[in-house]
Motif scaffolding. Sequence first.
Motif, PDB file in Angstrom:
ATOM      1  N   SER A  19       0.843  -1.191   0.000  1.00 14.33           N
ATOM      2  CA  SER A  19       0.000   0.000   0.000  1.00 14.33           C
ATOM      3  C   SER A  19       0.877   1.241   0.000  1.00 14.33           C
ATOM      4  O   SER A  19       2.045   1.198   0.409  1.00 14.33           O
ATOM      5  N   PHE A  20       0.303   2.333  -0.437  1.00 12.04           N
ATOM      6  CA  PHE A  20       1.018   3.595  -0.514  1.00 12.04           C
ATOM      7  C   PHE A  20       1.191   4.187   0.887  1.00 12.04           C
ATOM      8  O   PHE A  20       0.291   4.117   1.721  1.00 12.04           O
ATOM      9  N   THR A  21       2.349   4.799   1.115  1.00 10.15           N
ATOM     10  CA  THR A  21       2.612   5.530   2.347  1.00 10.15           C
ATOM     11  C   THR A  21       3.070   6.933   1.983  1.00 10.15           C
ATOM     12  O   THR A  21       4.009   7.095   1.187  1.00 10.15           O
ATOM     13  N   GLU A  22       2.400   7.945   2.533  1.00  6.22           N
ATOM     14  CA  GLU A  22       2.793   9.334   2.285  1.00  6.22           C
ATOM     15  C   GLU A  22       4.263   9.509   2.648  1.00  6.22           C
ATOM     16  O   GLU A  22       4.749   8.926   3.608  1.00  6.22           O
ATOM     17  N   ASN A  23       4.975  10.330   1.822  1.00  7.07           N
ATOM     18  CA  ASN A  23       6.403  10.535   2.051  1.00  7.07           C
ATOM     19  C   ASN A  23       6.785  11.975   1.716  1.00  7.07           C
ATOM     20  O   ASN A  23       5.916  12.794   1.432  1.00  7.07           O
ATOM     21  N   ASP A  24       8.068  12.292   1.714  1.00  8.92           N
ATOM     22  CA  ASP A  24       8.545  13.659   1.466  1.00  8.92           C
ATOM     23  C   ASP A  24       8.218  14.167   0.066  1.00  8.92           C
ATOM     24  O   ASP A  24       8.136  15.373  -0.144  1.00  8.92           O
ATOM     25  N   GLU A  25       8.056  13.280  -0.896  1.00 12.20           N
ATOM     26  CA  GLU A  25       7.817  13.699  -2.277  1.00 12.20           C
ATOM     27  C   GLU A  25       6.373  13.537  -2.727  1.00 12.20           C
ATOM     28  O   GLU A  25       5.936  14.217  -3.640  1.00 12.20           O
TER      29      GLU A  25
END
Length: 67
Positions: A19-25
């Motif tokens: 699953s997607f995880t929010e990150n710096d980009e």
Amino acid sequence: MYPYGITTVFFLCKPTGGSFTENDETIASGYFALDDLPELSEDKGSKKQVEMCFKAYHNPNWQAEFE
């Protein structure tokens, strides 16, 4: 300092899990039809590039493009 010789490469990938995880980009992830794209960050990629990827995906004889 100025960037020289920038290369942009696009890959065709298929999800296999996870699953997607929010990150710096990136703050979100999703799948979109070409005529339903969200607003793009033009300094990271352009609608023209996305259109090229759709054309490549739908053309089994697509050849790589170089500028």
